[in-house]
Design a protein around this motif. Structure first.
Motif, PDB file in Angstrom:
ATOM      1  N   ILE A 107      26.940  64.126  50.044  1.00  0.00           N
ATOM      2  CA  ILE A 107      25.928  63.188  50.532  1.00  0.00           C
ATOM      3  C   ILE A 107      26.253  61.747  50.162  1.00  0.00           C
ATOM      4  O   ILE A 107      25.567  60.836  50.597  1.00  0.00           O
ATOM      5  CB  ILE A 107      24.508  63.558  50.036  1.00  0.00           C
ATOM      6  N   GLY A 108      27.278  61.537  49.331  1.00  0.00           N
ATOM      7  CA  GLY A 108      27.673  60.176  48.984  1.00  0.00           C
ATOM      8  C   GLY A 108      27.049  59.642  47.712  1.00  0.00           C
ATOM      9  O   GLY A 108      27.108  58.445  47.457  1.00  0.00           O
ATOM     10  N   ALA A 109      26.443  60.499  46.894  1.00  0.00           N
ATOM     11  CA  ALA A 109      25.879  60.060  45.608  1.00  0.00           C
ATOM     12  C   ALA A 109      26.959  60.196  44.556  1.00  0.00           C
ATOM     13  O   ALA A 109      27.012  61.151  43.805  1.00  0.00           O
ATOM     14  CB  ALA A 109      24.665  60.904  45.236  1.00  0.00           C
ATOM     15  N   GLU A 110      27.861  59.240  44.535  1.00  0.00           N
ATOM     16  CA  GLU A 110      28.986  59.335  43.627  1.00  0.00           C
ATOM     17  C   GLU A 110      29.242  57.997  42.953  1.00  0.00           C
ATOM     18  O   GLU A 110      28.725  56.974  43.357  1.00  0.00           O
ATOM     19  CB  GLU A 110      30.222  59.822  44.378  1.00  0.00           C
ATOM     20  N   ASN A 111      30.066  58.051  41.933  1.00  0.00           N
ATOM     21  CA  ASN A 111      30.428  56.834  41.210  1.00  0.00           C
ATOM     22  C   ASN A 111      31.302  55.943  42.070  1.00  0.00           C
ATOM     23  O   ASN A 111      32.072  56.428  42.900  1.00  0.00           O
ATOM     24  CB  ASN A 111      31.188  57.171  39.934  1.00  0.00           C
ATOM     25  N   TYR A 112      31.156  54.658  41.860  1.00  0.00           N
ATOM     26  CA  TYR A 112      32.048  53.699  42.506  1.00  0.00           C
ATOM     27  C   TYR A 112      32.303  52.554  41.543  1.00  0.00           C
ATOM     28  O   TYR A 112      31.592  52.363  40.565  1.00  0.00           O
ATOM     29  CB  TYR A 112      31.491  53.199  43.853  1.00  0.00           C
ATOM     30  N   LEU A 113      33.338  51.825  41.816  1.00  0.00           N
ATOM     31  CA  LEU A 113      33.796  50.731  40.984  1.00  0.00           C
ATOM     32  C   LEU A 113      33.386  49.416  41.639  1.00  0.00           C
ATOM     33  O   LEU A 113      33.482  49.284  42.853  1.00  0.00           O
ATOM     34  CB  LEU A 113      35.318  50.825  40.916  1.00  0.00           C
ATOM     35  N   VAL A 114      32.919  48.456  40.843  1.00  0.00           N
ATOM     36  CA  VAL A 114      32.623  47.115  41.351  1.00  0.00           C
ATOM     37  C   VAL A 114      33.590  46.154  40.665  1.00  0.00           C
ATOM     38  O   VAL A 114      33.665  46.105  39.442  1.00  0.00           O
ATOM     39  CB  VAL A 114      31.169  46.691  41.065  1.00  0.00           C
ATOM     40  N   ILE A 115      34.340  45.426  41.490  1.00  0.00           N
ATOM     41  CA  ILE A 115      35.375  44.520  40.975  1.00  0.00           C
ATOM     42  C   ILE A 115      35.080  43.095  41.415  1.00  0.00           C
ATOM     43  O   ILE A 115      34.745  42.853  42.575  1.00  0.00           O
ATOM     44  CB  ILE A 115      36.759  44.921  41.530  1.00  0.00           C
ATOM     45  N   GLN A 116      35.190  42.157  40.497  1.00  0.00           N
ATOM     46  CA  GLN A 116      35.172  40.726  40.800  1.00  0.00           C
ATOM     47  C   GLN A 116      36.577  40.219  40.485  1.00  0.00           C
ATOM     48  O   GLN A 116      37.086  40.461  39.397  1.00  0.00           O
ATOM     49  CB  GLN A 116      34.170  39.981  39.916  1.00  0.00           C
ATOM     50  N   ALA A 117      37.186  39.591  41.445  1.00  0.00           N
ATOM     51  CA  ALA A 117      38.544  39.067  41.224  1.00  0.00           C
ATOM     52  C   ALA A 117      38.607  37.632  41.736  1.00  0.00           C
ATOM     53  O   ALA A 117      37.876  37.258  42.656  1.00  0.00           O
ATOM     54  CB  ALA A 117      39.568  39.929  41.945  1.00  0.00           C
ATOM     55  N   ILE A 118      39.475  36.848  41.150  1.00  0.00           N
ATOM     56  CA  ILE A 118      39.671  35.470  41.604  1.00  0.00           C
ATOM     57  C   ILE A 118      40.222  35.471  43.025  1.00  0.00           C
ATOM     58  O   ILE A 118      39.806  34.692  43.874  1.00  0.00           O
ATOM     59  CB  ILE A 118      40.602  34.706  40.632  1.00  0.00           C
ATOM     60  N   ASP A 119      41.144  36.396  43.305  1.00  0.00           N
ATOM     61  CA  ASP A 119      41.750  36.480  44.638  1.00  0.00           C
ATOM     62  C   ASP A 119      41.261  37.749  45.347  1.00  0.00           C
ATOM     63  O   ASP A 119      41.927  38.785  45.335  1.00  0.00           O
ATOM     64  CB  ASP A 119      43.273  36.473  44.508  1.00  0.00           C
ATOM     65  N   THR A 120      40.092  37.652  45.960  1.00  0.00           N
ATOM     66  CA  THR A 120      39.480  38.805  46.623  1.00  0.00           C
ATOM     67  C   THR A 120      40.351  39.335  47.758  1.00  0.00           C
ATOM     68  O   THR A 120      40.519  40.551  47.894  1.00  0.00           O
ATOM     69  CB  THR A 120      38.070  38.438  47.161  1.00  0.00           C
ATOM     70  N   GLN A 121      40.913  38.453  48.554  1.00  0.00           N
ATOM     71  CA  GLN A 121      41.708  38.908  49.711  1.00  0.00           C
ATOM     72  C   GLN A 121      42.918  39.730  49.277  1.00  0.00           C
ATOM     73  O   GLN A 121      43.189  40.789  49.832  1.00  0.00           O
ATOM     74  CB  GLN A 121      42.147  37.720  50.579  1.00  0.00           C
ATOM     75  N   ARG A 122      43.643  39.246  48.279  1.00  0.00           N
ATOM     76  CA  ARG A 122      44.811  40.007  47.791  1.00  0.00           C
ATOM     77  C   ARG A 122      44.372  41.332  47.171  1.00  0.00           C
ATOM     78  O   ARG A 122      45.035  42.356  47.328  1.00  0.00           O
ATOM     79  CB  ARG A 122      45.604  39.193  46.771  1.00  0.00           C
ATOM     80  N   THR A 123      43.229  41.312  46.481  1.00  0.00           N
ATOM     81  CA  THR A 123      42.692  42.539  45.885  1.00  0.00           C
ATOM     82  C   THR A 123      42.418  43.565  46.973  1.00  0.00           C
ATOM     83  O   THR A 123      42.812  44.728  46.870  1.00  0.00           O
ATOM     84  CB  THR A 123      41.404  42.240  45.078  1.00  0.00           C
TER      85      THR A 123
END
Length: 194
Positions: A107-123
């Protein structure tokens, strides 16, 4: 059973004089009294406090043995977390079924990662090339939510790679999609497929 639930003080009292929690505990105890092979309970956790819920969940896990089963209806997936198998109904039909961890993924109730990066596009470019990444999305604030194929085993690999690439990763957080939100979205998707 009442003693395990911390309600032994209700013995000898009239049902009509019991609190809602005490009445619910008595109803569950009565249903278990004759040790049936199949125990059917409708929302047995509904009126119980947190400690009594935990104790009842423990009692029910002990109750289920080869040759004995318990079937419960509950209002939320969190209430059913102690069950071996869950079945979600929609319009009288089975919408999803399985152990909680499998159902959570389905159903999609799972862990996920949240990332903040200086270069979002390259990330994002790198994330799109990683075989461990199931999907990702970019929020308006530039943070990136990342769902991994096998969260526990893929997390260290993905983090090591992102940190070694010099993308300026400055914030990493692990979150979980709420069961209720995930279930509602899942049921909406299923209804749209009909």
């Amino acid at each position: 059973i009442l003693k395990r639930l911390g309600k032994e003080g209700v013995m000898g009292r009239r049902i009509g004089k019991l609190s809602a929690e005490e009445g619910q505990a008595v109803a569950v105890a009565l249903s278990m009294l004759h040790d049936p092979d199949l125990l059917l309970l409708s929302n047995p956790l509904r009126l119980l406090g947190p400690l009594v819920r935990l104790e009842l969940a423990s009692l029910l896990r002990e109750y289920v043995t080869p040759g004995r089963a318990a079937v419960l209806t509950v209002d939320s997936l969190e209430e059913a977390g102690f069950a071996d198998r869950l079945v979600v109904f929609r319009d009288g039909r089975i919408a999803a079924a399985g152990p909680l961890d499998e159902l959570s993924k389905a159903i999609g109730a799972e862990n996920y990662l949240v990332i903040q990066a200086i270069d979002t596009q390259r990330t994002v470019d790198y994330l799109g090339k990683m075989p461990q990444v199931k999907r990702f999305s970019v929020a308006r604030d530039g943070s990136v939510k990342v769902w991994l194929k096998e969260f526990e085993s893929d997390l260290p690999v993905v983090l090591d790679l992102l940190l070694s690439l010099g993308l300026g990763v400055k914030l990493v957080d692990v979150r979980r999609v709420d069961y209720h939100v995930a279930l509602l979205n899942y049921l909406r998707r299923e209804a749209g497929d009909r």
